[in-house]
Design a protein around this motif. Structure first.
Motif, mmCIF file in Angstrom:
data_model
loop_
_atom_site.group_PDB
_atom_site.id
_atom_site.type_symbol
_atom_site.label_atom_id
_atom_site.label_comp_id
_atom_site.label_asym_id
_atom_site.label_seq_id
_atom_site.Cartn_x
_atom_site.Cartn_y
_atom_site.Cartn_z
ATOM 1 N N PHE A 194 -167.344 22.738 20.647
ATOM 2 C CA PHE A 194 -166.567 23.139 19.475
ATOM 3 C C PHE A 194 -165.235 23.763 19.894
ATOM 4 C CE2 PHE A 194 -166.064 25.638 15.447
ATOM 5 C CZ PHE A 194 -166.069 24.556 14.577
ATOM 6 N N ILE A 195 -165.274 24.641 20.879
ATOM 7 C CA ILE A 195 -164.044 25.254 21.387
ATOM 8 C C ILE A 195 -163.112 24.179 21.940
ATOM 9 C CG2 ILE A 195 -163.102 26.787 23.182
ATOM 10 C CD1 ILE A 195 -165.720 28.493 22.790
ATOM 11 N N THR A 196 -163.668 23.205 22.626
ATOM 12 C CA THR A 196 -162.869 22.096 23.145
ATOM 13 C C THR A 196 -162.197 21.344 22.008
ATOM 14 O OG1 THR A 196 -164.291 21.878 25.083
ATOM 15 C CG2 THR A 196 -162.967 19.946 24.484
ATOM 16 N N ALA A 197 -162.948 21.035 20.966
ATOM 17 C CA ALA A 197 -162.387 20.314 19.814
ATOM 18 C C ALA A 197 -161.263 21.116 19.161
ATOM 19 C CB ALA A 197 -163.492 20.009 18.801
ATOM 20 N N ILE A 198 -161.439 22.413 19.027
ATOM 21 C CA ILE A 198 -160.395 23.259 18.444
ATOM 22 C C ILE A 198 -159.149 23.231 19.322
ATOM 23 C CG2 ILE A 198 -159.765 25.630 17.824
ATOM 24 C CD1 ILE A 198 -162.802 26.017 17.136
ATOM 25 N N SER A 199 -159.351 23.239 20.625
ATOM 26 C CA SER A 199 -158.219 23.184 21.558
ATOM 27 C C SER A 199 -157.351 21.965 21.298
ATOM 28 C CB SER A 199 -158.714 23.146 23.006
ATOM 29 O OG SER A 199 -159.476 24.281 23.314
ATOM 30 N N TYR A 200 -157.977 20.842 21.019
ATOM 31 C CA TYR A 200 -157.247 19.583 20.835
ATOM 32 C C TYR A 200 -156.395 19.552 19.572
ATOM 33 C CZ TYR A 200 -160.155 17.579 24.569
ATOM 34 O OH TYR A 200 -160.782 17.314 25.752
ATOM 35 N N VAL A 201 -156.687 20.401 18.606
ATOM 36 C CA VAL A 201 -155.896 20.395 17.371
ATOM 37 C C VAL A 201 -154.890 21.542 17.306
ATOM 38 C CG1 VAL A 201 -157.663 19.146 16.068
ATOM 39 C CG2 VAL A 201 -157.629 21.653 15.992
ATOM 40 N N LYS A 202 -154.839 22.353 18.330
ATOM 41 C CA LYS A 202 -153.847 23.417 18.393
ATOM 42 C C LYS A 202 -152.480 22.812 18.699
ATOM 43 C CE LYS A 202 -156.125 27.174 17.560
ATOM 44 N NZ LYS A 202 -155.724 27.998 16.406
ATOM 45 N N ALA B 132 -165.884 19.458 7.683
ATOM 46 C CA ALA B 132 -165.309 18.161 8.045
ATOM 47 C C ALA B 132 -164.793 18.160 9.482
ATOM 48 C CB ALA B 132 -164.178 17.794 7.082
ATOM 49 N N PHE B 133 -164.501 19.340 10.019
ATOM 50 C CA PHE B 133 -163.986 19.431 11.377
ATOM 51 C C PHE B 133 -165.133 19.345 12.371
ATOM 52 C CE2 PHE B 133 -162.929 21.819 15.197
ATOM 53 C CZ PHE B 133 -161.784 21.159 15.595
ATOM 54 N N ALA B 134 -165.020 18.451 13.348
ATOM 55 C CA ALA B 134 -166.043 18.289 14.392
ATOM 56 C C ALA B 134 -167.426 18.312 13.757
ATOM 57 C CB ALA B 134 -165.891 19.369 15.469
#
Length: 158
Positions: free
Chosen positions: A84-92, A113-115
């Motif tokens: 989840f942290i990785t996915a958030i990183s990609y949208v920063k 809807a996110f990840a």
């Protein structure tokens, strides 16, 4: 996992290997009927210690293997959260884990809807099983990933 091993005075190499191996079979066994159960046989045949194999089996609720050891509980607690942290990183804006904090993780946890494949309940239950408040667990994991941003490929444009 390595950061928690250090914090708890555990074997960092063993915990890191467990983390690296826990989903190794997902692409060849992509169903809950097979993963990680069929992967266990592969690991056993290759001489992976039972302690590591048991932790891998226990990270999936559907296997029925209860989490008992700190290794088992920590693998479960970190599994979904790290993704989840990785996915958030990609949208920063700079695509970097260095831009992630507890509030951004909590905000995205509310956005179903996110990840969407990330099980938010596993994240919450993982912290509970460790006996650590959720915000503290998220903060610890974010900081651990930030410390290794470069080698994780999550430094982004910073």
């Amino acid at each position: 996992m390595a950061a928690y091993a250090r914090k708890l005075g555990e074997d960092e190499v063993k915990w890191s290997v467990t983390a690296l191996l826990h989903d190794f079979d997902w692409e060849i066994h992509p169903t809950l009927d097979e993963h990680p159960q069929k992967g266990d046989a592969i690991l056993e045949a290759r001489g992976v210690p039972e302690e590591i194999r048991r932790a891998i089996l226990s990270h999936a609720n559907h296997t029925g293997v209860p989490r008992q050891s700190p290794l088992e509980k920590t693998l479960y607690a970190c599994d979904e959260l790290a993704g989840f942290i990785t996915a958030i990183s990609y949208v920063k804006p700079n695509r970097s884990v260095l831009e992630v904090d507890v509030s951004s993780v909590k905000k995205k946890m509310k956005d179903k809807a996110f990840a969407r494949s990330v099980n938010r309940q596993d994240i919450v239950e993982g912290a509970q099983e460790l006996g650590i408040p959720l915000d503290e667990h998220i903060d610890f994991c974010v900081k651990a990933m930030q410390e290794r941003a470069e080698e994780l490929g999550l430094k982004g444009n910073l």
